[in-house]
Motif scaffolding. Sequence first.
Motif, mmCIF file in Angstrom:
data_model
loop_
_atom_site.group_PDB
_atom_site.id
_atom_site.type_symbol
_atom_site.label_atom_id
_atom_site.label_comp_id
_atom_site.label_asym_id
_atom_site.label_seq_id
_atom_site.Cartn_x
_atom_site.Cartn_y
_atom_site.Cartn_z
ATOM 1 N N PHE A 1 0.736 -1.207 0.009
ATOM 2 C CA PHE A 1 -0.006 -0.071 -0.047
ATOM 3 C C PHE A 1 0.938 1.418 -0.121
ATOM 4 O O PHE A 1 0.822 2.165 -0.756
ATOM 5 N N ILE A 2 1.876 1.172 0.926
ATOM 6 C CA ILE A 2 2.976 2.369 0.997
ATOM 7 C C ILE A 2 3.515 2.567 -0.436
ATOM 8 O O ILE A 2 3.824 3.780 -0.960
ATOM 9 N N SER A 3 4.136 1.502 -0.938
ATOM 10 C CA SER A 3 4.747 1.755 -2.168
ATOM 11 C C SER A 3 3.938 2.200 -3.473
ATOM 12 O O SER A 3 4.233 2.934 -4.083
ATOM 13 N N TYR A 4 2.608 1.803 -3.293
ATOM 14 C CA TYR A 4 1.503 2.071 -4.479
ATOM 15 C C TYR A 4 1.383 3.619 -4.314
ATOM 16 O O TYR A 4 1.505 4.290 -5.471
ATOM 17 N N TRP A 5 1.073 4.075 -3.056
ATOM 18 C CA TRP A 5 0.601 5.377 -3.003
ATOM 19 C C TRP A 5 1.793 6.499 -2.883
ATOM 20 O O TRP A 5 1.661 7.610 -3.342
ATOM 21 N N ASP A 6 2.877 6.011 -2.630
ATOM 22 C CA ASP A 6 4.372 6.729 -2.815
ATOM 23 C C ASP A 6 4.518 7.533 -4.238
ATOM 24 O O ASP A 6 4.789 8.350 -4.323
ATOM 25 N N THR A 7 4.231 6.574 -5.104
ATOM 26 C CA THR A 7 4.061 7.306 -6.544
ATOM 27 C C THR A 7 2.783 7.702 -7.123
ATOM 28 O O THR A 7 2.722 8.951 -7.488
ATOM 29 N N GLU A 8 1.703 6.814 -6.741
ATOM 30 C CA GLU A 8 0.369 7.435 -7.302
ATOM 31 C C GLU A 8 -0.166 8.661 -6.580
ATOM 32 O O GLU A 8 -0.986 9.460 -7.399
ATOM 33 N N ARG A 9 0.288 8.978 -5.470
ATOM 34 C CA ARG A 9 -0.264 10.170 -4.836
ATOM 35 C C ARG A 9 -0.107 11.556 -5.791
ATOM 36 O O ARG A 9 -0.643 12.634 -5.476
ATOM 37 N N LYS A 10 1.173 11.493 -6.251
ATOM 38 C CA LYS A 10 1.261 12.574 -7.242
ATOM 39 C C LYS A 10 0.278 13.126 -8.134
ATOM 40 O O LYS A 10 0.150 14.114 -8.936
ATOM 41 N N ASN A 11 -0.565 12.190 -8.396
ATOM 42 C CA ASN A 11 -1.808 12.501 -9.324
ATOM 43 C C ASN A 11 -3.064 12.798 -8.716
ATOM 44 O O ASN A 11 -3.975 12.906 -9.464
ATOM 45 N N LEU A 12 -3.009 12.951 -7.362
ATOM 46 C CA LEU A 12 -4.182 13.129 -6.537
ATOM 47 C C LEU A 12 -4.224 14.662 -6.757
ATOM 48 O O LEU A 12 -3.188 15.537 -6.949
ATOM 49 N N PRO A 13 -5.608 15.011 -6.686
ATOM 50 C CA PRO A 13 -5.749 16.804 -6.888
ATOM 51 C C PRO A 13 -5.513 17.267 -5.297
ATOM 52 O O PRO A 13 -5.739 18.611 -5.395
ATOM 53 N N VAL A 14 -5.340 16.968 -4.453
ATOM 54 C CA VAL A 14 -4.949 17.275 -3.023
ATOM 55 C C VAL A 14 -3.726 16.975 -2.447
ATOM 56 O O VAL A 14 -3.053 15.752 -3.032
ATOM 57 N N ALA A 15 -2.911 17.567 -1.621
ATOM 58 C CA ALA A 15 -1.674 17.402 -1.088
ATOM 59 C C ALA A 15 -1.834 15.935 0.088
ATOM 60 O O ALA A 15 -2.792 15.979 0.918
ATOM 61 N N THR A 16 -1.052 15.212 -0.169
ATOM 62 C CA THR A 16 -0.702 14.056 1.013
ATOM 63 C C THR A 16 0.676 14.190 1.359
ATOM 64 O O THR A 16 1.374 14.708 0.586
ATOM 65 N N ASP A 17 0.777 13.596 2.517
ATOM 66 C CA ASP A 17 2.212 13.537 2.951
ATOM 67 C C ASP A 17 2.620 12.407 3.793
ATOM 68 O O ASP A 17 3.740 12.008 4.450
ATOM 69 N N GLY A 18 1.733 11.320 3.696
ATOM 70 C CA GLY A 18 2.173 9.875 4.284
ATOM 71 C C GLY A 18 0.737 9.084 4.099
ATOM 72 O O GLY A 18 -0.102 9.266 3.467
#
Length: 666
Positions: A264-281
């Motif tokens: 889960f961590i590995s997937y979102w470490d990359t995919e979060r860059k495509n989200l419309p809002v900021a995530t930090d973890g």
Amino acid sequence: MTEIERIDQLRKELHAHNHNYYILNAPTISDKEFDRLMRELQDLEAKHPEHYDENSPSVRVGSDLNKDFRQVEHKYPMLSLGNTYSEAEVTEFYERVKKSLNEDFEICCELKFDGTSISLTYENGKLVQGVTRGDGVRGDDVTDNVKTIRSIPLVLQGSGYPKSFEIRGEILMPWKVFEDLNRERELREEPLFANPRNAASGTLKLQNSAVVASRKLDAYLYYLLGEDLPHDGHYENLQEAARWGFKISNAMRKVHTLQEIFDFISYWDTERKNLPVATDGIVLKVNSLRQQRSLGYTAKSPRWAIAYKFQAERALTRLEKVTYQVGRTGAVTPVANLAPVQLAGTVVKRASLHNADIIASLDLHIGDMVYVEKGGEIIPKITGVDLASRPQNSEKVTFITHCPECGCKLVRYEDEAAHYCTNESTCPPQIKGRIEHFISRRAMNIEGLGPETVDQFYQEGMIRDAADLYTLQAADICRLDRMGEKSAENIIKGVEKSKQVPYERVLFALGIRFVGETVAKKVARAFPSIDRLEAATLDDLIQVDEIGEKIAQSIIRFFSDEKNRILVNRLREAGLQMEAAAEDVGGRTDRLQGKSVVISGVFAHHSRDEYKAMIERHGGKNVGSISKKTSFILAGENMGPSKLEKAKSLGIPVMNEDDFLALVEE
């Protein structure tokens, strides 16, 4: 159908359309049709005030009334999570839970949204209160502002929700909204927000909910609390909450093994860059509420949850060229133009290089492969150069010597990092920048005008300075592209209305270097007319609190320039306020001279703004935080316990409002 029945029908329809648009992302009507229905509802509600509903969809637009925030104690403390930065620390958390529980357990994996925390209370399916995290024990009641956020339901859908419950989440400013807001602030040469988190937090604490509504905040909810929740599972409760109309992230996953957590961590470490809002973890929570209670809490955080923080965003891209921007003060800012690169959810094409010293320290060459970072910050910066890939015979970047707009030779003043164009008279960005500052909200606040309109009027030769605004004619405006009679009328009305703006804001609007809002207030009190200020000597000016030689010299330089004196006289002739109102001049004393005062709590006799004005009128200084230099605290009801404790530890007196009023009204 009666008008009352139509109001009820419209409220129901608009609640459903809000849900479709902001939660499901599947609108069923056009924006124009939605606005038409909203206007119809507002008109009918105005006719029938007896049918008022505090959760009507019409509250989404906010109110212009300023309200102080009341402090509220949280029913359940809002604790922070422990942070981890490595897979090893995640493993330690997992093994610690496994050992403590000694039974099977599930972990709920969620995105850690980077915004400002909020606690929402619902009773009988209606939103009754929104409270910020505050110090974890008490927070600010921001209900009116929360109601403007369209992804937060005012009235719940379906059934099965508890009679009373609390749901927590994160208020966010989407990347696009944030970038548009910063672009507007940059044009006005206002300080930029560092990141969406700061922008969201600052917006939520604004006292004008109409401005909050215009900022288009969003919200994701992630934790349900109450005495009568539908399930023992945290994940299952949030799925129910989604059915009631809450915006719940569809990225949430329930897992059973340590490897599934790492996946889960590995997937979102990359995919979060495509989200419309900021995530930090990523947040990891034991799913069972029973098991959460069994694991309990430390003094600061729950033992059943932990946050894994992502590493700072960094990308490698090519420096294609360096361009230069000229601001209203003549300051020249270098900008790195980059090959487009994806970074933290946005495509980055530019990064500020700040000044010549930064360029020299990086030893930049055109064509260099440079490292660009955002980290937690939105404004991209170049942090290094990949020297191994530098092209042969590449051109070294050297700071320009002449203004890119007018060709005037640049100067660098002693003790300043920036270079300046001194051609104030004919350098276009400086002329337009000064006018844009003049019309800005905190200055003259001329509605109907903005940077694009100023540029259009300048290009047409209609304005060359701020005084020209007061000679504009509606007939001349109407004939311009994209301008109609209504636009022209609004601009003329806005210009006319600005003649009532008080003297201290006129001083700020003049754009005298180093004279910001606070300094303008102090200068206006010390010299309550523009004539007295123009006649002031260096010694007169430096006697004013917080006015040093640098600011004093700048004021003297401004009035020694004949062009500025002509501008001031033209503005005076146009009808602007060039002296303080009698009520502002009268009633001034030095009873609080030299005193630094912190205001905290909720007051009965006057608003916080009124008390701030009193402190300044009697020679005192308003400060935002408690320190050893604080003279006393003006305390109302519900003063934060952390502030009270700090005041006691530093031996700072705490004064109630009755004693304060007695002091200043002696």
